[in-house]
Design an enzyme around this catalytic site. Structure first.
Site, PDB file in Angstrom:
ATOM      1  N   ASP A  55       0.821  -1.211   0.000  1.00 21.34           N
ATOM      2  CA  ASP A  55       0.000   0.000   0.000  1.00 21.34           C
ATOM      3  C   ASP A  55       0.857   1.266   0.000  1.00 21.34           C
ATOM      4  OD1 ASP A  55      -2.420  -1.242  -0.163  1.00 21.34           O
ATOM      5  OD2 ASP A  55      -2.901  -1.124   1.968  1.00 21.34           O
ATOM      6  N   LEU A 100      -8.557   3.310  11.184  1.00 19.57           N
ATOM      7  CA  LEU A 100      -9.143   2.076  11.713  1.00 19.57           C
ATOM      8  C   LEU A 100      -8.465   1.673  13.020  1.00 19.57           C
ATOM      9  CD1 LEU A 100     -11.016  -0.386  11.337  1.00 19.57           C
ATOM     10  CD2 LEU A 100      -9.196  -1.451   9.988  1.00 19.57           C
TER      11      LEU A 100
END
Length: 286
Positions: A69, A186
């Site tokens: 990512d 998150l």
């Protein structure tokens, strides 16, 4: 069709995978370009190399990142500025943003025929005003205003469209795009948002309160933060985990939707929440 390939050269698996992608695209009639740093790792004489990542993407019809990512996020800032659609091949641990796994690279041949969909993702324009001078940063995932090295709580004031709406005592305030809601946000206890949503998510980081919760603002909101810093402490703005900017009490940090968007290529229709559940299970196993 000209494809840019951006590789995480610190991963041998990424280099090997990129070599396969070069061969695949050439066999299907595409031309391939890469950053100049890749030249020593790929022997094909048919590859065009660019010294500037922005120039590379500006001269390409699509871009492929090979890594995790972090590789996607880094390339995405340039792809957004050149309006170049981007797709990620995951050779990292989780790859929330990647659309293709290593065993699926044959599907990249569809880039040549145009057999794919493009999703538009919201980005954040993060403005820092210091001594009357303004500087802008582009955030793909998030921007965090937090204390520096010493673990001291800082006081922060949050304003919406020029009007103060709340004060926080916390380690920091985290502003996230919907795409970034599965990243640091998150971990900080924020909700998961569908990446196609158009909004700005704010989550306090370790707030000194029982009632501080994440807040979702509409995409037209302009949020600004000022801080009160304890003695012998510092405050830092971090953008996508890449850029760190020292913040003083007299500075202002303004977060708004960027006029630029990120175009992510999707080769297959997937249920985002099903994919997310699978990735989170992988995290638990690893």
């Amino acid at each position: 069709m000209k494809a840019a390939i951006i590789v995480n050269l610190s991963k041998e698996k990424a280099i090997s995978c990129a070599g396969q992608i070069v061969t695949l695209l050439r066999e299907h009639g595409a031309s391939v370009a890469m950053p100049i740093e890749c030249k020593g790792h790929f022997r094909s004489s048919s590859i065009t190399y660019y010294y500037s990542l922005r120039q590379l993407l500006a001269h390409s019809d699509a871009a492929i990142t090979v890594g995790g990512d972090g590789t996607i996020i880094h390339a995405a800032k340039y792809a957004a500025r050149t309006d170049t659609p981007l797709i990620g091949v995951n050779v990292g641990r989780l790859g929330f943003a990647a659309d293709v796994e290593t065993e699926e690279i044959d599907s990249l041949a569809r880039l040549v025929t145009g057999d794919y969909n493009v999703e538009s993702r919201l980005l954040l324009d993060v403005e820092v005003i210091k001594d009357g001078v303004s500087r802008h940063y582009l955030a793909v995932n998030d921007a965090v205003v937090a204390h520096g090295q010493l673990s001291k709580i800082i006081d922060m004031s949050l304003s919406l469209d020029g009007e103060e709406i709340s004060k926080y005592r916390a380690d920091g305030l985290l502003f996230s795009t919907p795409t970034g809601s599965t990243a640091y946000s998150l971990s900080a206890g924020g909700p998961i948002l569908s990446p196609q949503m158009r909004c700005i998510l704010m989550t306090p980081v370790c707030p000194h309160s029982l009632f501080s919760r994440s807040v979702v603002f509409d995409e037209e909101s302009e949020l600004s933060v000022t801080v009160k810093i304890p003695l012998d402490c510092s405050c830092v703005l971090t953008v996508d985990g890449e850029e760190n900017i020292d913040i003083q009490e007299e500075d202002s940090v303004i977060i708004r939707r960027s006029e630029q968007t990120l175009k992510l290529i999707s080769l297959k229709k997937r249920n985002f929440y099903k994919k997310l559940n699978e990735k989170l299970k992988e995290r638990e196993i690893k």
